[in-house]
Design an enzyme around this catalytic site. Structure first.
Site, short mmCIF file in Angstrom:
data_model
loop_
_atom_site.label_atom_id
_atom_site.label_comp_id
_atom_site.label_asym_id
_atom_site.label_seq_id
_atom_site.Cartn_x
_atom_site.Cartn_y
_atom_site.Cartn_z
N HIS B 114 2.58 -17.50 -13.29
CA HIS B 114 3.07 -16.67 -12.18
C HIS B 114 3.42 -17.55 -10.98
O HIS B 114 4.51 -17.42 -10.40
CB HIS B 114 1.99 -15.65 -11.80
CG HIS B 114 2.28 -14.83 -10.58
ND1 HIS B 114 2.65 -13.50 -10.65
CD2 HIS B 114 2.26 -15.14 -9.25
CE1 HIS B 114 2.84 -13.03 -9.43
NE2 HIS B 114 2.61 -14.00 -8.56
N GLU B 115 2.50 -18.42 -10.60
CA GLU B 115 2.74 -19.25 -9.42
C GLU B 115 3.92 -20.19 -9.62
O GLU B 115 4.74 -20.38 -8.72
CB GLU B 115 1.48 -20.04 -9.06
CG GLU B 115 0.30 -19.19 -8.63
CD GLU B 115 0.63 -18.22 -7.50
OE1 GLU B 115 1.55 -18.50 -6.71
OE2 GLU B 115 -0.03 -17.17 -7.42
N HIS B 118 7.22 -18.61 -9.11
CA HIS B 118 7.65 -18.50 -7.71
C HIS B 118 8.54 -19.70 -7.35
O HIS B 118 9.47 -19.57 -6.54
CB HIS B 118 6.45 -18.44 -6.77
CG HIS B 118 5.87 -17.06 -6.62
ND1 HIS B 118 6.62 -15.96 -6.29
CD2 HIS B 118 4.59 -16.60 -6.75
CE1 HIS B 118 5.85 -14.89 -6.21
NE2 HIS B 118 4.61 -15.25 -6.50
N TYR B 129 10.81 -12.33 0.71
CA TYR B 129 9.46 -11.88 0.36
C TYR B 129 9.07 -10.68 1.22
O TYR B 129 8.12 -10.73 2.00
CB TYR B 129 8.48 -13.02 0.55
CG TYR B 129 7.25 -12.94 -0.33
CD1 TYR B 129 7.37 -12.85 -1.71
CD2 TYR B 129 5.98 -13.00 0.21
CE1 TYR B 129 6.25 -12.81 -2.51
CE2 TYR B 129 4.85 -12.95 -0.59
CZ TYR B 129 5.00 -12.85 -1.94
OH TYR B 129 3.88 -12.80 -2.76
N GLU B 138 7.93 -10.89 -6.83
CA GLU B 138 6.63 -10.81 -7.51
C GLU B 138 6.78 -10.42 -8.98
O GLU B 138 6.08 -10.93 -9.85
CB GLU B 138 5.74 -9.79 -6.80
CG GLU B 138 5.01 -10.36 -5.60
CD GLU B 138 4.12 -11.53 -6.00
OE1 GLU B 138 3.39 -11.42 -6.99
OE2 GLU B 138 4.18 -12.56 -5.31
N ASP B 211 0.81 -6.13 2.84
CA ASP B 211 1.25 -6.89 1.67
C ASP B 211 2.76 -7.13 1.71
O ASP B 211 3.46 -6.99 0.70
CB ASP B 211 0.83 -6.14 0.40
CG ASP B 211 1.15 -6.90 -0.88
OD1 ASP B 211 1.09 -8.14 -0.86
OD2 ASP B 211 1.45 -6.24 -1.89
N HIS B 216 3.19 -6.82 -3.92
CA HIS B 216 2.35 -6.86 -5.13
C HIS B 216 2.08 -5.46 -5.67
O HIS B 216 1.35 -5.30 -6.65
CB HIS B 216 1.01 -7.54 -4.83
CG HIS B 216 1.13 -8.99 -4.51
ND1 HIS B 216 1.32 -9.45 -3.23
CD2 HIS B 216 1.09 -10.08 -5.31
CE1 HIS B 216 1.37 -10.78 -3.24
NE2 HIS B 216 1.24 -11.19 -4.48
#
Lengths: 144, 296
Positions: B114-115, B118, B129, B138, B211, B216
């Site tokens: 996931h990271e 990005h 974002y 996301e 958020d 998310h």
């Protein structure tokens, strides 16, 4: 005086809240001036204030009716100290929740004279609770 | 915008250890080709970066996250009881968890992938974002995150868990993961954490300023669209719908403030271009977006 800290974002996107009681003297001499001093600052990388960073936390710190948004971009400084104190305050209630639905009940409307929206452009509509408003750009500060 | 590179570069990983401090990058503890260190977080990060690199390289022909062979950097053991993992624009950073709710974040391959995704998004569409574009940002990380794991496990769409972050909660938490592409809103339901807030369809879209506008949270909607298309087609999701999503990202048709319908149209177009209009694949993608309530 009660200081409420709400953390959102992070990889998990889980919202958590902590609160801390401080003396009126401490609030008025330390935290309120710091929060008010940040009013009107136009953060270049808002909305989100995160630059290219992803999955980091954003903190909403409410000192009475004064609130400030703090981005987790830098780890040191007075806001970090306050957050750490709130997280470690065993006696204070600590809650966690998912995003509050848009239908959340609003709290009593603050007096306009007491309401300071230091991290953005305050409007009468924004006196409603954060989660009850439509999505709009937050303008968080980095932790100082 | 950089398109996918036809030249696949060499995998170059560098894992640093912050030693419990919040300073980056920390000390280099494992470079490319170095043997196991014996430190779980270091070796999990090293392996996870490799798995993610291989998906983009071997399946889609992209040389690292930037299409130009960028070295992959990560830092583990960040902070004290740090309950998060993040992408800082240049590297992945992993905390060890607070021990109360979260264990170490490298324990799930999907967190690592996931990271790193990005980074792929940053170097391709760089979706803002905030709001729907942030939720798409996301979602791309969740989608390619689970595809990395499915490919490593050799799982077909029907056999996969479709969970993001399985295994990073402590046993004290009532939850199996942080998010579910199969059933958004069901990943956890815990006395302390509350219930997984993700919606599966536009009917339950969450308006919030928290958020970054629910990036998310509302990511559950495009996540579920991907899942529905993948299971409708069956087989290896990274080869079918995954490739369609990848080609949509690199199509050049996604603005930085892309909303869900614009992204849906890009995937429909990508499916039509690769498999033909009216193909089984194109129909599965269009049907998936229809089911989650996103007009295309």
């Amino acid at each position: 005086m009660k200081i409420e800290i709400t953390r959102s974002g992070g990889f998990g996107g889980i919202t958590r809240s902590w609160s801390l009681e401080v003396s009126a003297t401490e609030a008025e001499q330390r935290w309120l001036p710091l929060a008010r001093a940040e009013g009107g600052i136009d953060h270049a990388d808002a909305p989100g204030g995160t630059g290219e960073q992803r999955d980091r936390f954003t903190y909403r710190i409410a000192i009475g009716y004064t609130e400030v948004y703090v981005f987790e971009g830098r780890p040191d400084g007075p806001w970090r100290e306050l957050i750490d104190r709130a997280r470690s305050a065993k006696a204070a209630p600590s809650t966690a929740s998912a995003a509050t639905p848009p239908a959340a009940a609003p709290p009593p409307a603050p007096s306009p004279a007491d309401h300071h929206r230091t991290a953005g452009d305050a409007t009468p509509e924004e006196a409603a609770p954060e989660e009850a408003r439509d999505a709009g750009p937050g303008k968080p500060r980095e932790l100082l | 915008m950089r398109r996918g590179s036809a030249v696949v570069g060499t995998l170059r990983r560098r894992i640093h250890d912050a030693g419990g401090r919040e300073e980056l990058p920390g000390n280099l503890v494992r470079a490319e080709g170095a043997p196991l260190t014996g430190d779980a977080a270091t070796d999990e990060a090293y392996d996870g970066l490799g798995s993610t690199y291989r998906l983009f390289s071997e399946e889609y022909g992209r040389s690292s996250i930037d299409g130009a062979g960028k070295p992959l950097d990560a830092t583990v053991h960040y902070g004290s009881n740090y309950d998060n993992a993040f992408w800082d624009g240049e590297r992945m950073v992993f905390g060890d968890g607070d021990g109360e709710i979260f264990g170490r974040f490298t324990a799930s391959l999907t967190v690592i992938s996931h990271e790193l995704t990005h980074g792929f998004t940053q170097y391709s569409t760089n979706l803002q974002y905030q709001g729907q574009s942030g939720a798409l940002n996301e979602s791309l990380s969740d989608v390619f995150g689970v595809l990395v794991e499915q490919r490593e496990l050799g799982q077909d769409a029907g056999a996969a868990s479709w969970l993001v972050g399985a295994g990073i909660f402590t046993p004290a938490v009532e939850g199996q993961a942080l998010r579910s592409l199969k059933a958004p809103g069901t990943a956890y339901d815990d006395d302390v954490l509350g219930k997984d807030p993700q919606p599966a369809t536009m009917a339950d879209f969450v308006d919030t300023t928290s958020d970054n506008g629910g990036v998310h949270i509302n990511s559950g909607i495009p996540n579920h669209a991907f899942y529905l298309a993948a299971v409708a087609l069956g087989g290896k999701a990274w080869k079918g719908v995954g490739r369609i999503w990848y080609e949509a990202v690199l199509s050049g048709s996604l603005p930085a403030d892309c909303d869900f319908p614009t992204f849906a149209r890009a995937t429909n177009d990508a499916a039509g271009e690769r498999y033909g209009a009216g193909s089984r694949e194109a129909e599965a993608v269009a049907e998936a977006w229809s089911k989650v309530g996103v007009p295309a």
